[in-house]
Design an enzyme around this catalytic site. Structure first.
Site, PDB file in Angstrom:
ATOM      1  N   CYS A   1      -3.282 -57.934 -59.683  1.00  0.00           N
ATOM      2  CA  CYS A   1      -3.490 -58.774 -60.890  1.00  0.00           C
ATOM      3  C   CYS A   1      -4.501 -59.701 -60.852  1.00  0.00           C
ATOM      4  O   CYS A   1      -5.772 -59.374 -60.931  1.00  0.00           O
ATOM      5  CB  CYS A   1      -2.131 -59.441 -61.033  1.00  0.00           C
ATOM      6  SG  CYS A   1      -1.960 -60.417 -62.730  1.00  0.00           S
TER       7      CYS A   1
ATOM      8  N   HIS B   1       2.399 -55.383 -60.614  1.00  0.00           N
ATOM      9  CA  HIS B   1       2.772 -56.038 -59.222  1.00  0.00           C
ATOM     10  C   HIS B   1       3.755 -55.290 -58.413  1.00  0.00           C
ATOM     11  O   HIS B   1       4.609 -55.254 -58.795  1.00  0.00           O
ATOM     12  CB  HIS B   1       3.412 -57.204 -59.415  1.00  0.00           C
ATOM     13  CG  HIS B   1       2.617 -58.379 -60.458  1.00  0.00           C
ATOM     14  ND1 HIS B   1       2.000 -59.410 -59.585  1.00  0.00           N
ATOM     15  CD2 HIS B   1       2.461 -58.749 -61.631  1.00  0.00           C
ATOM     16  CE1 HIS B   1       1.157 -60.265 -60.314  1.00  0.00           C
ATOM     17  NE2 HIS B   1       1.374 -59.865 -61.392  1.00  0.00           N
TER      18      HIS B   1
ATOM     19  N   GLU C   1       4.813 -56.131 -55.327  1.00  0.00           N
ATOM     20  CA  GLU C   1       5.555 -56.905 -54.696  1.00  0.00           C
ATOM     21  C   GLU C   1       6.676 -57.314 -55.584  1.00  0.00           C
ATOM     22  O   GLU C   1       7.528 -57.746 -55.038  1.00  0.00           O
ATOM     23  CB  GLU C   1       4.592 -58.242 -54.131  1.00  0.00           C
ATOM     24  CG  GLU C   1       4.659 -59.157 -55.185  1.00  0.00           C
ATOM     25  CD  GLU C   1       3.226 -59.166 -56.309  1.00  0.00           C
ATOM     26  OE1 GLU C   1       2.855 -57.785 -56.252  1.00  0.00           O
ATOM     27  OE2 GLU C   1       2.929 -59.783 -56.868  1.00  0.00           O
TER      28      GLU C   1
END
Lengths: 790, 271
Positions: free
Chosen positions: B97, B231, B233
């Site tokens: 990002c 993302h 994560e």
């Protein structure tokens, strides 16, 4: 004016001789200095200076003005109120705080004391939670007003050493298609306010990196003149880091953004009515936030908290330094000395009183002991945050403020914190409203689709997607559930890496009922917030109250406020759900009249293991659908009647003790693994809730209205769209039927439907099949108005 | 190299806000992780002590000017040479990002002929503004990117995006040329896809930001610098996924783990 004297000093500083001043002179002085104090308050200050035998300084009078404002002191909630049923000695004490005092739950760690309520999460951690209103600023400048609302409530959470982990936002606007011609001068169009507020919240919350996981957007004509913006934040802290031990000699440290002329007299503005002039007069009271500054500040405070370097902390919100320093000193029985020339300014030549009361954003006020000062300042430096010691706490109960080597104020805290108590009386009479008589519509399919698309039911996807609800990676139940993005009842977070324990957050808001009966409006709001939390498996629920009301000096407004407060006590006590924090916003009046009286209830619960969380989408064909709770002909204030062009009179009531028992059973059933999905019945009742479960799960559903447990014979449309409180829909596997029904013995339970593999939402009524729609049709209707791009 | 000795560096700047969940995910993979403020990084640390650098998401320096632009300049001036050396040695760099935005702003991506002085691409404003939603991305790299080698070709991964500026664009007059080079040098890694696995073809919301050619992630010609908008994560654990409740209990892990694990495996194999 002869009583106000400008001193010959090289900075603006005035001395005001209040001694022996007459009422007319007091009012003139107040107007000259821009003070919002009442005559009675001015008299009390005059008497104080009479006995001191000296002039007052502008810094001192401004301090009184800030401290005694409705916004800071909550005079109405602490005052004496004469009602037809007798004298109420403080609404807060009598109705709101009393719940927690009587229940005495050991998991409430700090209630109505700090910037935020603090409750237990697990053995080592606590949850901090706070919800604020930011109505007045948002009405004038929606982007900045809403953004700084978020900023302020995040700092409330930092103000108890907690790490902010989630935001919640509830917004109320006038109808987006409101006619421009009808807008009075100075009132901004609902759609302008809507765009501004939503982007302000997104811009701030997203940048600071706190997920916005819960909220609501509500539309009603009563909000055209007064937009309502509730901003909430929830944080997590280690219990052993909850430090509160300010001592004499501790440094007063201002950290974060610089102090400027922005936000002067914000609290005075917030404590008065909006007029057509507010735009011009009060625009400077509204600010533009800087989320980057807040993010840095958040990091630094977190590190200082972890190292236990601070002895006290509070945010610089309403009233600025004047409130933060005086309140902290008063709370710990101390005094303080402050050197205003040390406060870092955005630009030179601010008057001392301006520095003292400025509400510039992104600032915190810490108390740090001399031995920790250097370490704390180093942390601030490493996080690129400006932090400056500006004074010290002292022994005696006096706050002395210096500027340019001169003492510009000496305040006696005992007097400052005992403003004259207000005494007001009420007169509230219920409006005479009755349910309309109209024939049952033939085409209920069209009605259901129009209801799904009505502003208060339709998806708010466009808004929700513009907020980051995933950052921090701990959002288990998201505001838009599953790939079909259905409406979750509550958000669930898993805040700790090593634990499955979760936090559930939900809200309740029933403004339209308030037009019929404020007592049942408040009762319904509490029930809705609790019910939403129960629906995901939340328990040990704590509540927050946020009142948005009109001018409390008007008897009818105050009367309805008292009614609502009564319901808060009755229902919260019966549910065993104490209030732990709250905030009121009064004086929400505009040229269009008072705001729709609005109580937002926020509920925070615990989900012991998020792997067993219950969500609202249908899970599997063949499952049984039960309706819990009794359906009454309660359509007053419902979305159904609104659609038909009525308000009605039969507002939903609540049997709190029966409903509490029902909720306990639901939680037991969930813990036994008997509940596969659960959804709360609110706006639009059974018809809407069932449709939402079906299209979110992508499974068909057949409902039989004949099975619905009612207290009297009822038409199909009322069965479908009544908004009776205390009802939930649950999905149960057929093989669990008997154990589930046994567990539910004695509570109102009816088997109303079955999950099917067909792409149909079917409802059987007295006349056979009255509804037969595809899931796509339902979802399209629901998503069309504000459904984003799906 | 033994996994427990692998050191991951997660730099952060004011406004970075995805560092802690990124660190959590790597910790779960059994590697060492350090989150270091950029100021401290160039004062006290040596990049060459680390095996993986991950630039995390957020709004570095408020994303004023352009997303990632200020942080990119800071990195360029303070640790630019070290970072180039790190990359030249083939050590992996991941940008998620805002981290992807940084790598583009700093000229490391697409970096057709090594690092460019000016950005060769832009991650521009989304047509629909900020969008937080789960998307599907298809792994399209043919083997040049060693960081995604463990991810099967054509695999479709589910992850959330959350950005207001992520629309991958090339300069209009060089669009065709640059796109061809991405293909020639096998620099395309992830493209937005539909639920059936076909490419989004610019269709909203499958391609959430209107990116050219559905580009969600690219690598440098050498393949050791990877940037993507979604993302991983936030899609690391099964309980983070949007659809698990339908199944009753969450799976242990989500697709985000595939990507991060693949990067760690690359380092394990390499040394």
């Amino acid at each position: 004016m002869r009583r106000v004297r400008r001193t010959p000093l090289p900075f603006p500083y005035h001395l005001i001789d209040l001694r022996g001043a007459e009422d007319g002179e007091l009012i003139e002085i107040a107007a000259l200095l821009g003070l919002g104090l009442s005559l009675e308050e001015l008299r009390s200050i005059r008497d104080h200076y009479n006995s001191l035998g000296r002039e007052a300084s502008d810094v001192e009078l401004q301090t009184y003005d800030q401290t005694w404002s409705e916004h800071c002191f909550h005079k109405t909630f602490k005052g004496l109120i004469e009602t037809p049923e007798g004298l109420v000695d403080g609404l807060l004490k009598t109705y709101i705080k009393r719940v927690v005092e009587e229940l005495r739950p050991d998991w409430c760690l700090s209630v109505f004391e700090d910037n935020a309520g603090v409750i237990e999460f697990d053995e080592d951690h606590a949850i901090a939670v706070k919800v604020e209103t930011h109505n007045h600023p948002s009405a004038i400048e929606p982007f900045g007003g809403a953004a700084t609302g978020i900023g302020g409530v995040i700092r409330d959470i930092l103000g108890v050493w907690a790490d902010p982990i989630a935001c919640t936002d509830v917004l109320c606007f006038g109808p987006l298609d409101y006619k421009y011609e009808l807008l009075p001068q100075g009132i901004k169009h609902p759609s302008y306010l809507f765009r501004g507020v939503v982007s302000g919240i997104g811009s701030y919350g997203n940048s600071v990196g706190i997920p916005t996981v819960n909220g609501a957007v509500y539309f009603d004509e009563g909000y055209v003149g007064n937009v309502v913006v509730y901003a909430g934040c929830l944080g997590l802290l280690r219990k052993d880091r909850y430090a509160r031990c300010v001592r004499a000699g501790d440094w007063i440290v201002v950290a974060g953004g610089r102090t400027g002329l922005d936000g002067i007299h914000g609290v005075t503005f917030a404590s008065s009515e909006l007029t057509w002039e507010s735009e011009m007069v009060s625009r400077p009271a509204v600010q533009i936030g800087n989320p980057l500054e807040e993010e840095k500040l958040k990091r630094a405070i977190k590190l200082i908290g972890e190292d236990g370097l601070g002895s006290g902390i509070t945010d610089l919100g309403g009233g600025g330094l004047s409130c933060a320093v005086c309140e902290t000193a008063y709370r710990y029985g101390l005094g303080a000395e402050v050197w205003l020339d040390r406060v870092p300014l955005k630009y030179p030549s601010m008057a001392p009183w301006e520095i003292w009361i400025s509400e510039s954003q992104e600032r915190m006020c810490l108390a740090i002991s001399p031995q920790n000062l250097e370490k704390a300042l180093r942390i601030f430096e490493e996080e690129q945050v400006e932090a400056t010691p500006i004074g010290r706490y002292s022994e005696e109960g006096l706050v002395r403020v210096y500027y340019g080597g001169l003492k510009v104020a000496e305040l006696d805290l005992r007097h400052l914190f005992s403003p004259p108590r207000i005494r007001r009386s009420t007169s509230w009479r219920p409006p005479s409203l009755e349910d309309p008589i109209f024939p049952e519509p033939q085409n209920l399919e069209a009605i259901l689709k129009r209801l799904l698309a009505s502003p208060n039911i339709a998806s708010k996807e466009e808004v929700i997607r513009s907020y980051d609800h995933e950052v921090k990676g701990c959002t288990v139940v998201k505001p838009l559930h599953g790939w079909n993005a259905g409406p979750s009842d509550a958000a669930v977070l898993k805040p700790l890496g090593a634990s499955w324990r979760g936090i559930s957050i939900s809200s309740g808001l029933k403004p339209r009922y308030g037009r019929i009966d404020p007592y049942w409006m408040a009762a319904s709001s509490i029930d809705e917030a609790v019910r939403n939390n129960i629906a995901v498996g939340g328990r040990r629920i704590a509540l927050l109250d946020n009142f948005t009301w009109g001018n409390p000096e008007k008897e009818d407004r105050l009367g309805s406020l008292v009614q609502a407060c009564r319901a808060c006590y009755d229902v919260a006590k019966a549910y065993g759900t104490p209030f732990v924090s709250g905030k009121d916003s009064l004086y929400n009046e505009s040229p269009l009249g008072p705001v729709t009286p609005t109580l937002l209830v926020t509920a925070v619960g615990i989900v012991p293991d998020i792997r067993r969380v219950v969500t609202m989408e249908l899970k599997e064909e063949g499952d049984l659908i039960y309706l819990l709770g009794l359906t009454r002909k309660e359509v007053g204030g419902s979305e159904y009647l609104r659609l038909m062009g009525y308000i009605g009179g039969s507002v939903p009531k609540l049997n709190a003790s029966r409903t509490a028992e029902l909720y306990r059973r639901v939680i037991s059933a969930m813990d036994l693994g008997l509940v596969r999905s659960c959804h709360d019945l609110s706006e639009g009742g059974l018809g809407i809730a069932a449709a939402e479960m079906a299209f979110t799960g992508g499974l068909g559903l057949t409902l039989n209205l004949e099975g619905v447990l009612v207290d009297e014979e009822m038409r199909d449309d009322f069965k479908l769209f009544s908004e009776s409180n205390g009802r939930l829909l649950v999905e149960v596997k057929p093989e669990h039927r008997s154990s589930f029904e046994k567990l539910m013995e004695g509570v109102e339970l009816s088997l109303v439907g079955m999950v099917t593999a067909e792409d149909r939402f079917r409802v059987l009524g007295r006349r056979g099949t009255i509804l037969d729609l595809s899931l796509g049709e339902l979802m399209d209707a629901w998503k069309t108005p504000l459904g984003g791009s799906n | 190299m033994n996994r427990s000795e692998i050191r991951v560096l997660i730099p952060r700047a004011p406004g970075t806000n995805c560092d802690s969940e990124t660190a959590m995910a790597f910790l779960d993979l059994g590697v060492k992780v350090e989150v270091v403020h950029t100021q401290r990084l160039f004062r006290e640390r040596n990049l060459m002590d680390y095996d993986i650098i991950v630039f995390p998401g957020g709004f570095s320096y408020g994303d004023y000017v352009r997303s990632g632009a200020i942080w990119a300049k800071e990195c360029e001036y303070r640790i630019g040479r070290e970072l180039e050396e790190f990359i030249r040695e083939g050590r992996p760099v991941l940008g998620i990002c805002n981290g992807f935005q940084l790598l583009v702003e700093a000229g490391f991506l697409p970096g057709f002929e090594g690092r460019s002085i000016y950005p060769q691409a832009a991650l521009a404003n989304n047509p629909n503004g900020f969008q937080c939603r789960w998307v599907r991305i298809k792994h399209v790299n043919s083997g040049n990117c060693p960081l995604t080698r463990e991810i099967p070709p054509d695999a479709v991964l589910e992850m959330p995006v959350a950005h207001g500026e992520g629309r991958f664009l090339f300069p209009r007059d060089r669009e065709d040329e640059y796109l061809r080079r991405l293909y020639e040098q096998d620099q395309l890694v992830f493209r937005y896809a539909k639920p059936d696995g076909t490419f989004a073809d610019g269709e909203d919301p499958y391609n959430p930001d209107g990116a050219l050619h559905d580009i969600a992630g690219i690598c440098n010609p050498e393949g050791n610098v990877l940037g993507l908008m979604p993302h991983p994560e936030r899609a690391y654990y099964g309980w983070q996924l949007p659809g698990w409740t339908k199944r009753g209990t969450p799976p242990e892990y989500g697709d985000g783990r595939l990507l991060l694990e693949s990067i760690v495996r690359y380092v394990e194999r390499r040394l």
